[in-house]
Design an enzyme around this catalytic site. Structure first.
Site, PDB file in Angstrom:
ATOM      1  N   GLU A 143     -13.214   7.024   2.198  1.00 44.43           N
ATOM      2  CA  GLU A 143     -12.275   8.121   2.416  1.00 44.43           C
ATOM      3  C   GLU A 143     -12.951   9.485   2.323  1.00 44.43           C
ATOM      4  O   GLU A 143     -13.412   9.868   1.247  1.00 44.43           O
ATOM      5  CB  GLU A 143     -11.162   8.045   1.372  1.00 44.43           C
ATOM      6  N   GLU A 240       0.881   9.701  -0.039  1.00 45.89           N
ATOM      7  CA  GLU A 240       0.106  10.171  -1.186  1.00 45.89           C
ATOM      8  C   GLU A 240       0.336  11.670  -1.369  1.00 45.89           C
ATOM      9  O   GLU A 240      -0.533  12.488  -1.103  1.00 45.89           O
ATOM     10  CB  GLU A 240      -1.377   9.860  -0.993  1.00 45.89           C
TER      11      GLU A 240
END
Length: 258
Positions: A143, A240
């Site tokens: 990520e 998120e």
């Protein structure tokens, strides 16, 4: 139709961790994800997943001393043995929780090491992890994270992630495309998603600025999510974000895509 995963490290912050699963199921989520399950027995988490009917979408490999500010150890030269032990632990949890994907956080680059050295360590660790996880049927993702929220993070741009995938040369390594981080670092979200579509293994979202729910900031999430839907993306999209006015109260943005 898009499928959304509740990131329980962000959503329902007023509830104890295991109670967040029940709240997510009541709000219609199909799956959950979070930073880490390792402070809970795997069997306890599996039990609540079974009770609620939720699927485990994703969690991270052990990321070092989180409370002390560490954000991953993937690129750290002096933490190779810890990385390998953490990988074994993550596999054990993933098997119990039937989790199909694990995210490897690169970590904050130490100032005493060169970029080339850190990348060599990260590539070696990713190569090992991708191979071990492939044997278990688990996908590995990496990520890019913006440098505003985590100054010094080693992996901050999708271009760098692409280069890492080229060096590792494993079909079991893909990119976790976090739209919030990408907006801060590079923008051009739809074009970037379309270009990287085949290399993306998981998606996460939040609006910018503020990292709140879609519709509270500058990202045109209606267009972005329609582009993702039109692409045929089959995975979950992790929510998120920090709820602006309560998790359940702020979920109205999701209705057009359910």
């Amino acid at each position: 139709m898009l499928r959304f995963s509740a990131n329980l490290s962000f959503l329902y912050p007023d509830l104890p961790f295991l109670d967040r699963f029940r709240a997510a199921a009541q709000d219609g989520f199909e799956a959950v994800e979070y930073v880490s399950p390792y402070d809970q027995p795997a069997e306890a988490v599996a039990e609540i997943l079974n009770e609620t009917g939720l699927r485990q979408a994703l969690f991270n490999l052990p990321a070092g001393q989180w409370d002390a500010g560490e954000r991953g150890i993937g690129c750290l030269p002096d933490r190779r043995e810890e990385f390998q032990e953490g990988l074994k632990t993550a596999i054990q949890y993933a098997k119990v929780l039937e989790c199909p994907k694990l995210n490897c956080l690169a970590g904050i680059a130490p100032t005493h090491a060169s970029h080339a050295e850190l990348e060599a360590v990260f590539v070696d660790n990713l190569s090992l992890a991708a191979a071990m996880l492939a044997d278990e049927g688990i996908l590995l993702v990496i990520e890019p994270i913006n440098l505003k929220d985590i100054p010094g993070f080693f992996l901050s741009h999708t271009d760098h992630a692409e280069r890492l995938l080229e060096r590792v040369e494993s079909p079991n390594l893909k990119i976790q495309f976090d739209l919030y981080h990408a907006q801060i670092m590079q923008g051009d979200l739809i074009a970037t998603f379309k270009r990287l579509h085949d290399q993306i293994g998981h998606i996460q979202l939040a609006d910018n600025p503020g990292r709140h729910e879609p519709g509270t900031g500058e990202i045109n999430y209606f267009n972005v999510l329609r582009a993702i839907e039109d692409s045929g993306y089959q995975g979950f999209i992790g929510c998120e974000y920090t709820p602006l006015a309560g998790t359940s109260e702020g979920l109205h943005w999701m209705q057009p895509f359910r």
